[in-house]
Scaffold this motif. Sequence first.
Motif, PDB file in Angstrom:
ATOM      1  N   VAL A   1      -4.635   7.611   5.214  1.00 45.88           N
ATOM      2  CA  VAL A   1      -4.948   7.111   3.874  1.00 45.88           C
ATOM      3  C   VAL A   1      -4.971   8.276   2.893  1.00 45.88           C
ATOM      4  O   VAL A   1      -5.744   9.223   3.052  1.00 45.88           O
ATOM      5  CB  VAL A   1      -6.307   6.373   3.867  1.00 45.88           C
TER       6      VAL A   1
ATOM      7  N   ALA B   1      -6.884   0.076   1.983  1.00 44.38           N
ATOM      8  CA  ALA B   1      -6.703   1.434   2.490  1.00 44.38           C
ATOM      9  C   ALA B   1      -7.958   2.184   2.049  1.00 44.38           C
ATOM     10  O   ALA B   1      -8.223   2.293   0.854  1.00 44.38           O
ATOM     11  CB  ALA B   1      -5.460   2.086   1.897  1.00 44.38           C
TER      12      ALA B   1
ATOM     13  N   LEU C   1       0.832  -1.213   0.000  1.00 45.45           N
ATOM     14  CA  LEU C   1       0.000   0.000   0.000  1.00 45.45           C
ATOM     15  C   LEU C   1       0.863   1.257   0.000  1.00 45.45           C
ATOM     16  O   LEU C   1       0.520   2.254  -0.642  1.00 45.45           O
ATOM     17  CB  LEU C   1      -0.962  -0.011   1.185  1.00 45.45           C
TER      18      LEU C   1
ATOM     19  N   HIS D   1      -6.202  -4.434   7.120  1.00 42.92           N
ATOM     20  CA  HIS D   1      -6.460  -3.001   6.982  1.00 42.92           C
ATOM     21  C   HIS D   1      -6.113  -2.329   8.290  1.00 42.92           C
ATOM     22  O   HIS D   1      -5.907  -2.990   9.306  1.00 42.92           O
ATOM     23  CB  HIS D   1      -7.919  -2.742   6.583  1.00 42.92           C
TER      24      HIS D   1
ATOM     25  N   VAL E   1      -1.000   5.222   1.044  1.00 42.46           N
ATOM     26  CA  VAL E   1      -1.009   5.525   2.477  1.00 42.46           C
ATOM     27  C   VAL E   1       0.251   6.273   2.909  1.00 42.46           C
ATOM     28  O   VAL E   1       1.288   6.218   2.247  1.00 42.46           O
ATOM     29  CB  VAL E   1      -1.137   4.230   3.315  1.00 42.46           C
TER      30      VAL E   1
ATOM     31  N   ARG F   1      -7.467   6.066   9.389  1.00 43.71           N
ATOM     32  CA  ARG F   1      -8.028   6.616   8.140  1.00 43.71           C
ATOM     33  C   ARG F   1      -7.396   7.940   7.756  1.00 43.71           C
ATOM     34  O   ARG F   1      -7.309   8.278   6.581  1.00 43.71           O
ATOM     35  CB  ARG F   1      -9.544   6.760   8.264  1.00 43.71           C
TER      36      ARG F   1
ATOM     37  N   TYR G   1       0.771   4.116   8.326  1.00 47.16           N
ATOM     38  CA  TYR G   1      -0.379   3.227   8.138  1.00 47.16           C
ATOM     39  C   TYR G   1      -0.052   1.738   8.301  1.00 47.16           C
ATOM     40  O   TYR G   1      -0.800   1.016   8.967  1.00 47.16           O
ATOM     41  CB  TYR G   1      -1.047   3.490   6.786  1.00 47.16           C
TER      42      TYR G   1
END
Length: 155
Positions: free
Chosen positions: A78, A107, A36, A69, A42, A75, A46
């Motif tokens: 992200v 994400a 990710l 996740h 991200v 969040r 993260y």
Amino acid sequence: MADSRPAQDVLSKDGIRLGLTAADKWDAIAQCGALLSDIGAVEPGYPRTMLEREGSVSTYVGEGVAIPHGTDAARALVRRTALGVLQFPGGVDWDAGTPVRVCVAIAAKGEEHITVLSALAEVLLDPDRAERLRTTTSVHTVYELLSTVGREVGA
């Protein structure tokens, strides 16, 4: 609120890695976080929250699939909603003998993860599609199998 970017940005072929190995589920989750990060979805903090999430509740969803996740608080880290798909053909022991062969790293901003999970469930409820996801050696096949997930989020 749905993301207004095209679906292919949610799941790109660059975000699909096949034929991997992992020492254990923590290694697999670390690889998910790194993917990710690699695709720019991200912020650097993260991936650590993905390990925290797994420490509080298993992300195994059945059919040899886990959905690592971050925590709800993550969040803010992200940059954009994205999926990463990591395939471990030899399996990774997830929860006391439960083998995971595919990790779908998520994400998601806001509540978009609900849409992602719903669309992913449709794929996993079809045993043939789930089996193809676990065993294919083709990035294109994974992309096609999960393209509905990207479309749902991108709608």
